[in-house]
Design a protein around this motif. Structure first.
Motif, PDB file in Angstrom:
ATOM      1  N   ASN A 178       0.839  -1.194   0.000  1.00  0.00           N
ATOM      2  CA  ASN A 178       0.000   0.000   0.000  1.00  0.00           C
ATOM      3  C   ASN A 178       0.882   1.255   0.000  1.00  0.00           C
ATOM      4  OD1 ASN A 178      -1.735   2.106   0.514  1.00  0.00           O
ATOM      5  ND2 ASN A 178      -2.543   1.333   2.434  1.00  0.00           N
ATOM      6  N   SER A 179       1.351   1.659   1.191  1.00  0.00           N
ATOM      7  CA  SER A 179       2.038   2.953   1.336  1.00  0.00           C
ATOM      8  C   SER A 179       3.217   3.138   0.384  1.00  0.00           C
ATOM      9  CB  SER A 179       2.529   3.115   2.778  1.00  0.00           C
ATOM     10  OG  SER A 179       1.519   2.748   3.683  1.00  0.00           O
ATOM     11  N   ALA A 180       4.038   2.101   0.233  1.00  0.00           N
ATOM     12  CA  ALA A 180       5.244   2.253  -0.584  1.00  0.00           C
ATOM     13  C   ALA A 180       4.889   2.538  -2.040  1.00  0.00           C
ATOM     14  CB  ALA A 180       6.111   1.006  -0.485  1.00  0.00           C
ATOM     15  N   ALA A 181       3.772   1.980  -2.517  1.00  0.00           N
ATOM     16  CA  ALA A 181       3.377   2.210  -3.907  1.00  0.00           C
ATOM     17  C   ALA A 181       2.792   3.612  -4.073  1.00  0.00           C
ATOM     18  CB  ALA A 181       2.369   1.155  -4.347  1.00  0.00           C
ATOM     19  N   VAL A 235      -5.645  -1.302  -0.988  1.00  0.00           N
ATOM     20  CA  VAL A 235      -6.206   0.049  -0.970  1.00  0.00           C
ATOM     21  C   VAL A 235      -7.050   0.188   0.296  1.00  0.00           C
ATOM     22  CG1 VAL A 235      -7.702   1.683  -2.194  1.00  0.00           C
ATOM     23  CG2 VAL A 235      -6.290   0.066  -3.503  1.00  0.00           C
ATOM     24  N   ASP A 236      -6.606   1.066   1.207  1.00  0.00           N
ATOM     25  CA  ASP A 236      -7.402   1.369   2.402  1.00  0.00           C
ATOM     26  C   ASP A 236      -8.205   2.623   2.082  1.00  0.00           C
ATOM     27  OD1 ASP A 236      -6.229  -0.766   3.668  1.00  0.00           O
ATOM     28  OD2 ASP A 236      -4.766   0.427   4.786  1.00  0.00           O
ATOM     29  N   PHE A 254      -6.001   5.952   1.897  1.00  0.00           N
ATOM     30  CA  PHE A 254      -5.228   6.259   3.105  1.00  0.00           C
ATOM     31  C   PHE A 254      -4.018   5.337   3.189  1.00  0.00           C
ATOM     32  CE2 PHE A 254      -7.482   9.389   5.744  1.00  0.00           C
ATOM     33  CZ  PHE A 254      -8.562   9.609   4.895  1.00  0.00           C
ATOM     34  N   ILE A 255      -2.945   5.837   3.782  1.00  0.00           N
ATOM     35  CA  ILE A 255      -1.721   5.032   3.912  1.00  0.00           C
ATOM     36  C   ILE A 255      -1.273   4.992   5.375  1.00  0.00           C
ATOM     37  CG2 ILE A 255      -0.994   5.417   1.517  1.00  0.00           C
ATOM     38  CD1 ILE A 255       1.001   7.516   2.596  1.00  0.00           C
ATOM     39  N   ASP A 256      -0.145   4.326   5.610  1.00  0.00           N
ATOM     40  CA  ASP A 256       0.425   4.191   6.963  1.00  0.00           C
ATOM     41  C   ASP A 256      -0.600   3.595   7.934  1.00  0.00           C
ATOM     42  OD1 ASP A 256       2.758   5.203   5.990  1.00  0.00           O
ATOM     43  OD2 ASP A 256       2.461   7.229   6.759  1.00  0.00           O
TER      44      ASP A 256
END
Lengths: 204, 250
Positions: free
Chosen positions: B103-106, B129-130, B141-143
Motif C-alpha cells: 500500500n504505502s510504498a506504492a 487500498v485502504d 489512506f496510507i500508513d
C-alpha cells in the motif's frame, strides 16, 4: 529421489515441501548430475516465459531437461514450467520453448465478467485417462494463477473453462504438464504429487 | 467455473494474531501458525497475513512467522504490511509467501510497483487500498490508515492497473471491524472499474454479508473476526453460499 529444478523461479520451495508431504524424498537442484541420477524431474514455474527460458539457458539446464525427457523417466512441468514444454511463448516478445508439445502460449483477453490474471480455484475436466489424476474425481477444483495459456490441444489430458476452453493438463509418454499449481491445491494437489512420485518409483 | 474465494485474514502483531475495530482497539486472537493450519483444513481458498505493526525492527519476527505458516499450509499465502523495497518482497517470497500486498510504498513511489511487477510478475503483486469516504467521495489512506494520501480511489485504481498490479485488496476503513457488512457502494465502484480481481475487505459480520458482496461483483471476500472467534466456519459459510447459488469450492 525426485529432482526439482532450481532456476530462481518464484516460490519453488513450496513444490519440494509438497513432495515431502506426499511422502517422497526430493532435492531442489541445478546440478546436471543430480538431475541425471534422479528418478523423476519437476520443472516448477512462476514468472514470465522468456525470463524462465533465459534462466534455464544461463544455468545450462536445457540439455539436462531434454536428456531427462529422452531417458523416459517421469517429467512434470507446472504452470510456466508446463508452458515451457510448448514450441513458443508470446509473453513480453516471442520466445522459443522446449518443443515437447506442439503449439504455443498466448495471453487471455479479459471481458466484462472475466478478469486477467485467471486467479483462483477452477475445475479441471479430463479429456483422456491420465495416471497423474488417479483417484481424483473428474471436475475437481485446483488453484490457478496465470495470464497466459496454451491454445494447443496437442496431447491434451484435461481442460478448464475460463474466457475460453483451454488445455489445463497435457501428457505425452513420460511427460506431464499442468497449468494449475498442485502445491497450492491442498489435498487434491498433494494427491497429484503422490501419483507422480509413485510413477517415478515404478520407473526406476 | 471459477469459484468465488473465501479468504481468512490474520492481522499479526509481534507474532500474535490480533483484531481491531476501525484499525485500532486490538484484541488477541491466537497463534498465527495454529490458525493457518485450521483454515487450510477448513478449505479456505487463500490466506492473507498482515503485519500490522510492520516496523523495521520487528521484520525478522515476521519472516519467521511467515516461514512457519508457509511450511504448514498448501494454499496460496499473501503477506502484507510495511513492504518498502524489492528486498522486502524477495525475503517474504523466500520465506514462502506467494503474493505480497503493498500500500504505502506504492503510493509514495508508484515506480516501485512497476519495478516489482517486472521482477516478480503481476500475479505476485497485490495492491492494498485502504479507503475512506470523505466529502462524498472515496479516498486512499496510507500508513495503516493514519495518513490521507489525497488520491481518489478511482484514480489510484486506474493508475495501479496501468502499472501492472495483479489484484486489488480493497479495505473499507469505515466498515473495518464493525461487522455491519462490507461497504457495498465502495466495492461496487471498484469492481466495475477494475479488469483485475478484487478482494473485498472490512465489515463482514455474518455469512449474508459475504453473499451480498459476491452478488455485487467481488471476486473474493476477506474476513477476519467472524472466522477467528469461531462464530462461523469457512465450510459453513461455503455451504450457505452454495445454497444461494454462489459458486464456491467445497
Amino acid at each position: 529421489m525426485i529432482a526439482v529444478i532450481d532456476y530462481d523461479a518464484g516460490n519453488v520451495a513450496s513444490v519440494t515441501k509438497a513432495i515431502e508431504k506426499a511422502g517422497y524424498q526430493t532435492y531442489l537442484t541445478k546440478d546436471p548430475k543430480t538431475i541425471k541420477n534422479s528418478s523423476g524431474v519437476v520443472l516448477p514455474g512462476v514468472g514470465a516465459f522468456g525470463d524462465c527460458i533465459d534462466k534455464l539457458k544461463k544455468y545450462n539446464l536445457i540439455d539436462s531437461i531434454l536428456e531427462s525427457i529422452e531417458s523416459k523417466k517421469p517429467f512434470l512441468g507446472i504452470c510456466v514450467g508446463f508452458q515451457l514444454l510448448f514450441e513458443e511463448g508470446y509473453e513480453f516478445g516471442i520466445h522459443k520453448g522446449l518443443g515437447i508439445f506442439k503449439g504455443s502460449c498466448v495471453k487471455f483477453t479479459p471481458n466484462a465478467n472475466q478478469k486477467v490474471p485467471h486467479m483462483g480455484w477452477n475445475t479441471v475436466y479430463y479429456t483422456k485417462v491420465c495416471k497423474l489424476f488417479d483417484g481424483i474425481k473428474n471436475n475437481s477444483y485446483f488453484y490457478f494463477v496465470h495470464s497466459y495459456y496454451t491454445d494447443s490441444d496437442d496431447n491434451c489430458a484435461a481442460k478448464t473453462d475460463y474466457i475460453c476452453t483451454f488445455t489445463s493438463a497435457s501428457q505425452k509418454d513420460n511427460v506431464y504438464g499442468v497449468q494449475f499449481h498442485p502445491e497450492k491445491s491442498q489435498i487434491l494437489g498433494l494427491k497429484i504429487y503422490e501419483n507422480f512420485c509413485r510413477m517415478c518409483e515404478e520407473t526406476c | 467455473m471459477l469459484a468465488k474465494r473465501i479468504i481468512p485474514c490474520l492481522d499479526v502483531k509481534e507474532g500474535r494474531v490480533v483484531k481491531g475495530i476501525n484499525f485500532v482497539d486490538l484484541k488477541d486472537a491466537g497463534d498465527p501458525v495454529e490458525q493457518a493450519i485450521i483454515y487450510d483444513s477448513q478449505l479456505a481458498d487463500e490466506l492473507v497475513f498482515l503485519d500490522i505493526t510492520a516496523s523495521y525492527e520487528k521484520r525478522s519476527i515476521m519472516i519467521d512467522v511467515v516461514a512457519s505458516c508457509a511450511q504448514n499450509i498448501f494454499m496460496p499465502l499473501t503477506v502484507g504490511g510495511g513492504i518498502r523495497n524489492i528486498d522486502d518482497i524477495r525475503n517474504l517470497l523466500k520465506a514462502g509467501a506467494d503474493k505480497v500486498s503493498i500500500n504505502s510504498a506504492a503510493v509514495r513511489n508508484p515506480d516501485f510497483l512497476n519495478e516489482a511487477v517486472k521482477i516478480f510478475g503481476s500475479q505476485c503483486i497485490v495492491i492494498a487500498v485502504d479507503a475512506k469516504k470523505v466529502n462524498n467521495d472515496f479516498f486512499v489512506f496510507i500508513d495503516g490508515g493514519r495518513k490521507a494520501a489525497n488520491i481518489k480511489v478511482i484514480d489510484w485504481l486506474n493508475e495501479v492497473q496501468e502499472r501492472g498490479a495483479g489484484e486489488i485488496l480493497l479495505t473499507s476503513m469505515d466498515k473495518d471491524g464493525t461487522k455491519e457488512g462490507y461497504d457495498l457502494e465502495l466495492t461496487k465502484l471498484v469492481c466495475k472499474n477494475s479488469s483485475i480481481p478484487v478482494i473485498a475487505s472490512g465489515g463482514a459480520g455474518n455469512v449474508e454479508h459475504i453473499k451480498e458482496v459476491f452478488e455485487i461483483g467481488a471476486d473474493a471476500a476477506l474476513a477476519a473476526s467472524i472466522f477467528h472467534f469461531g462464530e462461523v466456519s469457512i465450510i459453513e459459510t461455503k455451504k450457505y453460499l452454495l445454497q444461494h447459488n454462489i459458486n464456491v469450492r467445497i
